[in-house]
Design a protein around this motif. Structure first.
Motif, mmCIF file in Angstrom:
data_model
loop_
_atom_site.group_PDB
_atom_site.id
_atom_site.type_symbol
_atom_site.label_atom_id
_atom_site.label_comp_id
_atom_site.label_asym_id
_atom_site.label_seq_id
_atom_site.Cartn_x
_atom_site.Cartn_y
_atom_site.Cartn_z
ATOM 1 N N GLY A 179 41.921 27.209 -13.544
ATOM 2 C CA GLY A 179 42.538 28.138 -12.609
ATOM 3 C C GLY A 179 41.523 28.803 -11.707
ATOM 4 N N LEU A 180 40.376 29.203 -12.266
ATOM 5 C CA LEU A 180 39.338 29.820 -11.455
ATOM 6 C C LEU A 180 38.751 28.815 -10.467
ATOM 7 C CD1 LEU A 180 37.456 32.139 -10.744
ATOM 8 C CD2 LEU A 180 35.979 31.447 -12.645
ATOM 9 N N GLY A 181 38.507 27.594 -10.936
ATOM 10 C CA GLY A 181 37.968 26.581 -10.033
ATOM 11 C C GLY A 181 38.905 26.289 -8.878
ATOM 12 N N ALA A 182 40.198 26.125 -9.176
ATOM 13 C CA ALA A 182 41.179 25.862 -8.126
ATOM 14 C C ALA A 182 41.300 27.047 -7.183
ATOM 15 C CB ALA A 182 42.533 25.545 -8.756
ATOM 16 N N THR A 183 41.268 28.253 -7.728
ATOM 17 C CA THR A 183 41.386 29.455 -6.900
ATOM 18 C C THR A 183 40.224 29.560 -5.922
ATOM 19 O OG1 THR A 183 42.585 30.647 -8.634
ATOM 20 C CG2 THR A 183 41.497 31.973 -6.949
ATOM 21 N N ILE A 184 39.009 29.301 -6.404
ATOM 22 C CA ILE A 184 37.846 29.361 -5.519
ATOM 23 C C ILE A 184 37.958 28.314 -4.413
ATOM 24 C CG2 ILE A 184 35.354 28.953 -5.420
ATOM 25 C CD1 ILE A 184 35.158 30.170 -8.226
ATOM 26 N N ALA A 185 38.400 27.102 -4.778
ATOM 27 C CA ALA A 185 38.526 26.034 -3.774
ATOM 28 C C ALA A 185 39.586 26.365 -2.736
ATOM 29 C CB ALA A 185 38.857 24.714 -4.464
ATOM 30 N N ILE A 186 40.720 26.904 -3.174
ATOM 31 C CA ILE A 186 41.820 27.214 -2.248
ATOM 32 C C ILE A 186 41.452 28.367 -1.339
ATOM 33 C CG2 ILE A 186 44.192 28.067 -2.111
ATOM 34 C CD1 ILE A 186 44.795 26.497 -4.673
ATOM 35 N N SER A 234 44.177 37.812 -0.876
ATOM 36 C CA SER A 234 45.622 37.871 -1.121
ATOM 37 C C SER A 234 46.410 36.946 -0.209
ATOM 38 C CB SER A 234 46.123 39.306 -0.957
ATOM 39 O OG SER A 234 45.802 39.799 0.343
ATOM 40 N N ASP A 235 45.849 36.567 0.952
ATOM 41 C CA ASP A 235 46.575 35.692 1.861
ATOM 42 C C ASP A 235 46.780 34.293 1.280
ATOM 43 O OD1 ASP A 235 43.749 35.592 2.033
ATOM 44 O OD2 ASP A 235 43.895 34.332 3.822
ATOM 45 N N ALA A 236 45.952 33.908 0.299
ATOM 46 C CA ALA A 236 46.092 32.583 -0.305
ATOM 47 C C ALA A 236 46.893 32.622 -1.598
ATOM 48 C CB ALA A 236 44.711 31.996 -0.578
ATOM 49 N N PHE A 237 47.524 33.765 -1.878
ATOM 50 C CA PHE A 237 48.209 33.939 -3.159
ATOM 51 C C PHE A 237 49.316 32.912 -3.360
ATOM 52 C CE2 PHE A 237 51.457 35.815 -5.897
ATOM 53 C CZ PHE A 237 50.692 36.165 -6.994
ATOM 54 N N ARG A 238 50.088 32.621 -2.321
ATOM 55 C CA ARG A 238 51.213 31.686 -2.466
ATOM 56 C C ARG A 238 50.733 30.291 -2.880
ATOM 57 N NH1 ARG A 238 56.495 31.335 -0.786
ATOM 58 N NH2 ARG A 238 56.333 33.370 0.222
ATOM 59 N N LYS A 239 49.681 29.796 -2.233
ATOM 60 C CA LYS A 239 49.165 28.476 -2.583
ATOM 61 C C LYS A 239 48.636 28.451 -4.014
ATOM 62 C CE LYS A 239 47.743 26.997 2.067
ATOM 63 N NZ LYS A 239 46.579 26.595 2.893
ATOM 64 N N ILE A 240 47.910 29.487 -4.387
ATOM 65 C CA ILE A 240 47.340 29.540 -5.733
ATOM 66 C C ILE A 240 48.425 29.636 -6.785
ATOM 67 C CG2 ILE A 240 45.871 30.890 -7.281
ATOM 68 C CD1 ILE A 240 44.296 31.731 -4.739
ATOM 69 N N PHE A 241 49.422 30.474 -6.503
ATOM 70 C CA PHE A 241 50.519 30.650 -7.451
ATOM 71 C C PHE A 241 51.277 29.342 -7.638
ATOM 72 C CE2 PHE A 241 54.769 32.380 -8.667
ATOM 73 C CZ PHE A 241 54.365 33.009 -9.838
ATOM 74 N N ALA A 242 51.488 28.600 -6.557
ATOM 75 C CA ALA A 242 52.180 27.312 -6.650
ATOM 76 C C ALA A 242 51.384 26.335 -7.510
ATOM 77 C CB ALA A 242 52.407 26.738 -5.256
ATOM 78 N N TRP A 243 50.070 26.341 -7.393
ATOM 79 C CA TRP A 243 49.237 25.448 -8.201
ATOM 80 C C TRP A 243 49.271 25.857 -9.666
ATOM 81 C CZ3 TRP A 243 45.156 25.501 -11.546
ATOM 82 C CH2 TRP A 243 44.528 24.280 -11.785
ATOM 83 N N ILE A 244 49.206 27.163 -9.927
ATOM 84 C CA ILE A 244 49.186 27.653 -11.301
ATOM 85 C C ILE A 244 50.461 27.281 -12.035
ATOM 86 C CG2 ILE A 244 49.251 29.770 -12.692
ATOM 87 C CD1 ILE A 244 47.243 30.977 -10.758
ATOM 88 N N LEU A 245 51.601 27.298 -11.356
ATOM 89 C CA LEU A 245 52.883 26.998 -11.996
ATOM 90 C C LEU A 245 53.057 25.517 -12.300
ATOM 91 C CD1 LEU A 245 55.368 29.371 -10.138
ATOM 92 C CD2 LEU A 245 54.483 29.576 -12.462
ATOM 93 N N THR A 271 41.405 36.802 -11.196
ATOM 94 C CA THR A 271 42.164 37.931 -10.658
ATOM 95 C C THR A 271 41.378 38.632 -9.553
ATOM 96 O OG1 THR A 271 43.215 38.268 -12.809
ATOM 97 C CG2 THR A 271 43.309 40.097 -11.248
ATOM 98 N N TYR A 272 40.088 38.795 -9.760
ATOM 99 C CA TYR A 272 39.241 39.423 -8.733
ATOM 100 C C TYR A 272 39.260 38.605 -7.443
ATOM 101 C CZ TYR A 272 35.064 40.973 -6.264
ATOM 102 O OH TYR A 272 34.204 41.414 -5.301
ATOM 103 N N VAL A 273 39.100 37.287 -7.576
ATOM 104 C CA VAL A 273 39.106 36.427 -6.385
ATOM 105 C C VAL A 273 40.464 36.498 -5.686
ATOM 106 C CG1 VAL A 273 38.884 34.040 -5.562
ATOM 107 C CG2 VAL A 273 37.370 34.881 -7.365
ATOM 108 N N LEU A 274 41.535 36.529 -6.465
ATOM 109 C CA LEU A 274 42.875 36.638 -5.890
ATOM 110 C C LEU A 274 43.045 37.935 -5.112
ATOM 111 C CD1 LEU A 274 45.285 35.262 -8.657
ATOM 112 C CD2 LEU A 274 45.109 34.463 -6.302
#
Length: 359
Positions: A125-132, A198-209, A191-194
């Motif tokens: 999750g952290l790796g994907a979040t940083i990339a997104i 915050s503008d990338a929250f939708r993409k990250i949330f979709a990946w996490i689910l 969570t800190y990166v998110l």
């Protein structure tokens, strides 16, 4: 004999250790489940396709075989280029996650262990979040930076958990506690990166689910080698995992090297789980639902649970993905929501029956 401090399993009895092989009826049941799931995945959807025509088209796609399915070119393309790759990816991801869960449960003698126990989910999750958040990709395609970052993050998390666990005495309890600590730290980092992006929250949330989506055959092709390696290694040690059920000291007296076996199977299972997460996101509960269902239905021996987890895990994932893409059609529900909806009640059932039936 005392149980491991972190284990919720009961004392090992003579019945638990009684030789138990994979019976033909159980294998047939698993193959039938896969056949039903594949057929449903190929035929159900907005473009309804008759079962017999989909099956003929499937056989026609096999090398050296020629069948006339009678499907129009658009419908044949739907089966071959859209649904079939997605079904194959679902089989591979489901089989890998369920077998990894069964492996973790056997290696740690903890019936509530799953493939994410040592921080794979948090690391991925952290790796994907940083990339997104750095606009490196959107998670689509096998060579997209997001899956690669998720894969690397998952493996780093497992490596750190294993290293930290060894500092605590190399016991299974130390490894589990290290995994919890590493996962908590990486989740805090994510969570800190998110919060900072915050503008990338939708993409990250979709990946996490989680999702089982393909852009052709690239994702199944990427997942296949990891599935093969993980399956070959874990099944090679299925008998040794049965011996580990008596405890490390007793297993060593029987000629098994507990630490070596545990290291090999956990690394193999982690490799497969990290690959599955990298192509499908975080899909929870599969590693708990399937192995325990197999134990309840066919017995607790790893010679039974591991191979059947491959079959039933793949079938479960394909059917869960089918539900995800049809329940809210034309919209698509994240598959992680489907597995959580099924898995949360099952998890409670496991908690209630662990000491009496499941293990």
């Amino acid at each position: 004999m005392a149980s491991s401090p972190m284990s919720l399993a009961p004392e090992v009895t003579e019945a638990t250790l009684r030789p138990s092989g994979l019976r033909p009826a159980a294998l047939i049941a698993g193959l039938v489940a896969v056949a039903i799931a594949v057929t449903a995945g190929l035929t159900i959807g907005p473009a309804g396709i008759p079962v017999h025509r989909a099956v003929l088209e499937l056989f026609d796609a096999l090398p050296g075989l020629t069948f006339d399915s009678g499907l129009s070119s658009p419908h044949a393309a739907i089966v071959r280029e859209i649904r079939l790759p997605r079904v194959v990816l679902g089989l591979l991801v489901g089989a890998t996650l369920s077998m990894s869960g069964a492996t973790y449960q056997a290696a740690f003698r903890n019936p509530l262990a799953d493939p994410y126990l040592l921080g794979i989910a948090a690391g991925a999750g952290l790796g994907a979040t940083i990339a997104i958040t750095n606009n490196l990709g959107d998670g689509a395609g096998a060579l997209d930076p997001v899956p690669l970052a998720a894969f690397a993050g998952g493996l780093i998390a497992v490596t750190v958990s294993y290293a930290a666990g060894h500092l605590g005495g190399r016991s299974t309890a130390s490894l589990i506690l290290a995994g919890i600590a590493v996962a908590s730290f990486l989740t805090a980092c994510q969570t800190y990166v998110l919060q900072a992006n915050s503008d990338a929250f939708r993409k990250i949330f979709a990946w996490i689910l989680g999702r089982i989506a393909t852009s052709g055959w690239s994702e199944p092709a990427l997942m296949l080698p990891y599935f093969v390696v993980t399956t070959a290694v874990v099944l090679r040690y299925r008998r040794a995992l049965d011996v580990l059920a008596v405890g490390d000291e007793e297993a060593a007296a029987l000629g098994i090297e507990p630490r070596k076996v545990r290291l090999i199977v956990v690394l193999a299972a982690s490799l497969g789980a990290a690959a599955a997460v990298s192509v499908s996101g975080l899909i929870g509960f599969v590693g708990i639902i399937v192995p325990h269902t197999v134990r309840l239905a066919f017995g607790a021996s790893n010679r039974v649970v591991l191979p059947l987890s491959v079959l039933f895990g793949g079938a479960f994932m394909v059917l869960a993905d089918l539900g995800a893409r049809t329940v809210l059609s034309p919209s698509e529900l994240p598959i992680g929501v489907v597995t959580a909806f099924l898995g949360a009640p099952f998890f409670v059932l496991v908690l209630r029956t662990t000491r009496r039936e499941v293990w």
